[in-house]
Motif scaffolding. Structure first.
Motif, PDB file in Angstrom:
ATOM      1  N   ALA A 238       0.831  -1.133  -0.053  1.00 13.64           N
ATOM      2  CA  ALA A 238       0.028  -0.064   0.207  1.00 13.64           C
ATOM      3  C   ALA A 238       0.809   1.246  -0.124  1.00 13.64           C
ATOM      4  CB  ALA A 238      -1.002   0.035   1.347  1.00 13.64           C
ATOM      5  N   ALA A 239       2.056   1.314   0.775  1.00  9.12           N
ATOM      6  CA  ALA A 239       2.819   2.393   0.776  1.00  9.12           C
ATOM      7  C   ALA A 239       3.544   2.669  -0.553  1.00  9.12           C
ATOM      8  CB  ALA A 239       4.035   2.196   1.775  1.00  9.12           C
ATOM      9  N   VAL A 240       3.718   1.656  -1.470  1.00  6.84           N
ATOM     10  CA  VAL A 240       4.521   1.745  -2.563  1.00  6.84           C
ATOM     11  C   VAL A 240       3.318   2.160  -3.641  1.00  6.84           C
ATOM     12  CG1 VAL A 240       6.563   0.522  -1.967  1.00  6.84           C
ATOM     13  CG2 VAL A 240       4.767  -0.538  -3.345  1.00  6.84           C
ATOM     14  N   LEU A 241       2.118   1.689  -3.423  1.00  9.14           N
ATOM     15  CA  LEU A 241       1.034   1.921  -4.437  1.00  9.14           C
ATOM     16  C   LEU A 241       0.585   3.401  -4.589  1.00  9.14           C
ATOM     17  CD1 LEU A 241      -0.449  -1.838  -4.716  1.00  9.14           C
ATOM     18  CD2 LEU A 241       0.680  -0.590  -6.251  1.00  9.14           C
TER      19      LEU A 241
ATOM     20  N   GLN B 162       7.173   7.868   8.534  1.00 12.01           N
ATOM     21  CA  GLN B 162       8.312   7.280   8.367  1.00 12.01           C
ATOM     22  C   GLN B 162       8.466   6.232   7.260  1.00 12.01           C
ATOM     23  OE1 GLN B 162       8.615   5.730  12.314  1.00 12.01           O
ATOM     24  NE2 GLN B 162      10.287   7.090  13.052  1.00 12.01           N
ATOM     25  N   LEU B 163       7.417   5.518   7.171  1.00 10.81           N
ATOM     26  CA  LEU B 163       7.458   4.644   5.994  1.00 10.81           C
ATOM     27  C   LEU B 163       7.193   5.373   4.680  1.00 10.81           C
ATOM     28  CD1 LEU B 163       7.272   1.796   4.848  1.00 10.81           C
ATOM     29  CD2 LEU B 163       4.859   1.692   5.238  1.00 10.81           C
ATOM     30  N   ASP B 164       6.406   6.535   4.700  1.00  8.84           N
ATOM     31  CA  ASP B 164       6.114   7.230   3.512  1.00  8.84           C
ATOM     32  C   ASP B 164       7.568   7.901   3.190  1.00  8.84           C
ATOM     33  OD1 ASP B 164       4.741   8.705   1.486  1.00  8.84           O
ATOM     34  OD2 ASP B 164       4.991  10.339   2.744  1.00  8.84           O
ATOM     35  N   GLU B 165       8.505   8.503   3.999  1.00  8.94           N
ATOM     36  CA  GLU B 165       9.529   9.023   3.650  1.00  8.94           C
ATOM     37  C   GLU B 165      10.690   8.118   3.235  1.00  8.94           C
ATOM     38  OE1 GLU B 165      11.096  11.034   7.180  1.00  8.94           O
ATOM     39  OE2 GLU B 165       9.379  12.324   7.307  1.00  8.94           O
ATOM     40  N   LEU B 166      10.552   6.844   3.885  1.00  6.16           N
ATOM     41  CA  LEU B 166      11.388   5.710   3.413  1.00  6.16           C
ATOM     42  C   LEU B 166      11.277   5.563   1.818  1.00  6.16           C
ATOM     43  CD1 LEU B 166      13.696   3.500   4.177  1.00  6.16           C
ATOM     44  CD2 LEU B 166      11.612   2.092   4.609  1.00  6.16           C
ATOM     45  N   VAL B 167       9.757   5.021   1.569  1.00  4.88           N
ATOM     46  CA  VAL B 167       9.417   4.898  -0.139  1.00  4.88           C
ATOM     47  C   VAL B 167       9.752   6.062  -0.816  1.00  4.88           C
ATOM     48  CG1 VAL B 167       7.356   4.488  -1.287  1.00  4.88           C
ATOM     49  CG2 VAL B 167       7.464   3.100   0.882  1.00  4.88           C
ATOM     50  N   ARG B 168       9.568   7.090  -0.551  1.00  3.72           N
ATOM     51  CA  ARG B 168       9.831   8.637  -1.213  1.00  3.72           C
ATOM     52  C   ARG B 168      11.219   8.422  -1.834  1.00  3.72           C
ATOM     53  NH1 ARG B 168       6.727  13.287  -1.382  1.00  3.72           N
ATOM     54  NH2 ARG B 168       4.628  12.882  -0.805  1.00  3.72           N
TER      55      ARG B 168
ATOM     56  N   ARG C 140      18.222  -5.478  -5.621  1.00  2.00           N
ATOM     57  CA  ARG C 140      18.193  -6.163  -4.028  1.00  2.00           C
ATOM     58  C   ARG C 140      19.335  -5.278  -3.212  1.00  2.00           C
ATOM     59  NH1 ARG C 140      18.011 -10.724  -5.650  1.00  2.00           N
ATOM     60  NH2 ARG C 140      15.674 -11.095  -5.346  1.00  2.00           N
ATOM     61  N   SER C 141      20.451  -5.492  -3.998  1.00  2.00           N
ATOM     62  CA  SER C 141      21.586  -5.107  -3.072  1.00  2.00           C
ATOM     63  C   SER C 141      21.416  -3.546  -2.858  1.00  2.00           C
ATOM     64  CB  SER C 141      22.903  -5.179  -3.797  1.00  2.00           C
ATOM     65  OG  SER C 141      24.015  -4.506  -3.455  1.00  2.00           O
ATOM     66  N   ILE C 142      21.182  -2.616  -3.813  1.00  2.00           N
ATOM     67  CA  ILE C 142      20.884  -1.471  -3.464  1.00  2.00           C
ATOM     68  C   ILE C 142      19.974  -1.117  -2.459  1.00  2.00           C
ATOM     69  CG2 ILE C 142      20.179   1.048  -4.567  1.00  2.00           C
ATOM     70  CD1 ILE C 142      21.613  -0.012  -7.147  1.00  2.00           C
ATOM     71  N   LEU C 143      18.771  -1.693  -2.584  1.00  2.36           N
ATOM     72  CA  LEU C 143      17.617  -1.236  -1.821  1.00  2.36           C
ATOM     73  C   LEU C 143      18.043  -1.800  -0.219  1.00  2.36           C
ATOM     74  CD1 LEU C 143      14.669  -2.101  -4.138  1.00  2.36           C
ATOM     75  CD2 LEU C 143      15.397   0.239  -3.336  1.00  2.36           C
ATOM     76  N   THR C 144      18.478  -3.112  -0.063  1.00  3.83           N
ATOM     77  CA  THR C 144      18.724  -3.579   1.006  1.00  3.83           C
ATOM     78  C   THR C 144      19.775  -2.424   1.851  1.00  3.83           C
ATOM     79  OG1 THR C 144      18.934  -5.864   0.280  1.00  3.83           O
ATOM     80  CG2 THR C 144      19.971  -5.425   2.418  1.00  3.83           C
ATOM     81  N   LYS C 145      20.716  -1.999   1.299  1.00  2.00           N
ATOM     82  CA  LYS C 145      21.662  -0.943   1.975  1.00  2.00           C
ATOM     83  C   LYS C 145      20.627   0.406   2.248  1.00  2.00           C
ATOM     84  CE  LYS C 145      25.885  -2.551  -0.557  1.00  2.00           C
ATOM     85  NZ  LYS C 145      26.757  -2.393  -1.674  1.00  2.00           N
ATOM     86  N   TYR C 146      19.996   0.732   1.123  1.00  2.00           N
ATOM     87  CA  TYR C 146      19.325   2.178   1.568  1.00  2.00           C
ATOM     88  C   TYR C 146      18.159   1.686   2.682  1.00  2.00           C
ATOM     89  CZ  TYR C 146      15.435   5.407   1.032  1.00  2.00           C
ATOM     90  OH  TYR C 146      14.637   6.249   1.456  1.00  2.00           O
ATOM     91  N   VAL C 147      17.673   0.634   2.827  1.00  2.00           N
ATOM     92  CA  VAL C 147      16.731   0.352   3.913  1.00  2.00           C
ATOM     93  C   VAL C 147      17.358   0.365   5.168  1.00  2.00           C
ATOM     94  CG1 VAL C 147      14.804  -1.005   4.844  1.00  2.00           C
ATOM     95  CG2 VAL C 147      14.943  -0.528   2.380  1.00  2.00           C
ATOM     96  N   ALA C 148      18.460  -0.384   5.269  1.00  2.00           N
ATOM     97  CA  ALA C 148      19.352  -0.478   6.305  1.00  2.00           C
ATOM     98  C   ALA C 148      19.621   0.906   7.149  1.00  2.00           C
ATOM     99  CB  ALA C 148      20.242  -1.592   6.039  1.00  2.00           C
ATOM    100  N   GLN C 149      20.141   1.794   6.257  1.00  2.00           N
ATOM    101  CA  GLN C 149      20.630   3.105   6.464  1.00  2.00           C
ATOM    102  C   GLN C 149      19.550   3.959   6.949  1.00  2.00           C
ATOM    103  OE1 GLN C 149      22.582   4.401   2.878  1.00  2.00           O
ATOM    104  NE2 GLN C 149      24.172   3.157   3.445  1.00  2.00           N
ATOM    105  N   HIS C 150      18.394   3.686   6.300  1.00  2.00           N
ATOM    106  CA  HIS C 150      17.141   4.914   6.759  1.00  2.00           C
ATOM    107  C   HIS C 150      16.029   4.031   7.635  1.00  2.00           C
ATOM    108  CE1 HIS C 150      19.205   6.582   3.249  1.00  2.00           C
ATOM    109  NE2 HIS C 150      18.828   7.535   3.638  1.00  2.00           N
ATOM    110  N   ALA C 151      16.284   2.883   8.138  1.00  2.00           N
ATOM    111  CA  ALA C 151      14.938   2.415   8.867  1.00  2.00           C
ATOM    112  C   ALA C 151      15.217   2.691  10.323  1.00  2.00           C
ATOM    113  CB  ALA C 151      15.081   0.808   8.587  1.00  2.00           C
TER     114      ALA C 151
END
Length: 161
Positions: free
Chosen positions: A73-76, A112-118, A150-161
């Motif tokens: 829902a957040a990404v849609l 926070q989830l919205d900012e992460l997705v943006r 997968r690699s880019i997003l895993t790093k991104y989420v880990a840094q911003h979660a």
């Protein structure tokens, strides 16, 4: 989208039935295939209809299904009126469908989830400027591109979660 008073009466906001809404545009259906659908979109939305329909059942929905549905829902939810490229849409749906946003969807508040997705598309573009345009041009998501995402997003989420 399929809106109905019965969904509003059940407390669902917005009152949308995702299983009927997504069927009409062909997501998860082999009979309906809109011309705008690409192989890359089919790859990242293969189980989307089923996951959203399962999460819509409040009695039998497991916590993991509800979390994955919240990530979808957040990404849609498109906040800006400007359309996204196919590559950007694929990156967002890939993040949700691969479970990369599950922890954030379970623990972060909506803002926070919205900012992460943006920040997802900007993070991918910063890490590999050619990746999203290649997906957009070809309409395909190769194994190598999926692994790069997968690699880019895993790093991104880990840094911003």
């Amino acid at each position: 989208t399929d809106r109905g008073e019965n969904w509003a009466a059940r407390g669902r906001t917005p009152p949308v039935d995702p299983s009927n809404s997504l069927t009409r545009i062909g997501v998860g259906s082999h009979k309906l295939r809109p011309a705008s659908s690409t192989e890359a979109m089919r790859t990242v939305t293969r189980a989307l209809r089923l996951e959203l329909a399962a999460a819509a059942d409040p009695v039998h929905c497991e916590a993991a299904e509800a979390t994955r549905a919240a990530a979808h829902a957040a990404v849609l939810t498109q906040r800006d009126p400007a359309p996204l490229s196919v590559g950007e849409e694929v990156a967002l749906l890939f993040a949700a469908s691969e479970g990369l946003l599950d922890d954030a969807a379970a623990s972060a508040d909506a803002t926070q989830l919205d900012e992460l997705v943006r920040g997802i598309c900007d993070a991918v573009a910063a890490a590999d400027a050619d990746l999203l345009p290649k997906i957009t041009r070809s309409g395909y998501l190769s194994d190598e591109q999926a692994e790069a995402l997968r690699s880019i997003l895993t790093k991104y989420v880990a840094q911003h979660a």
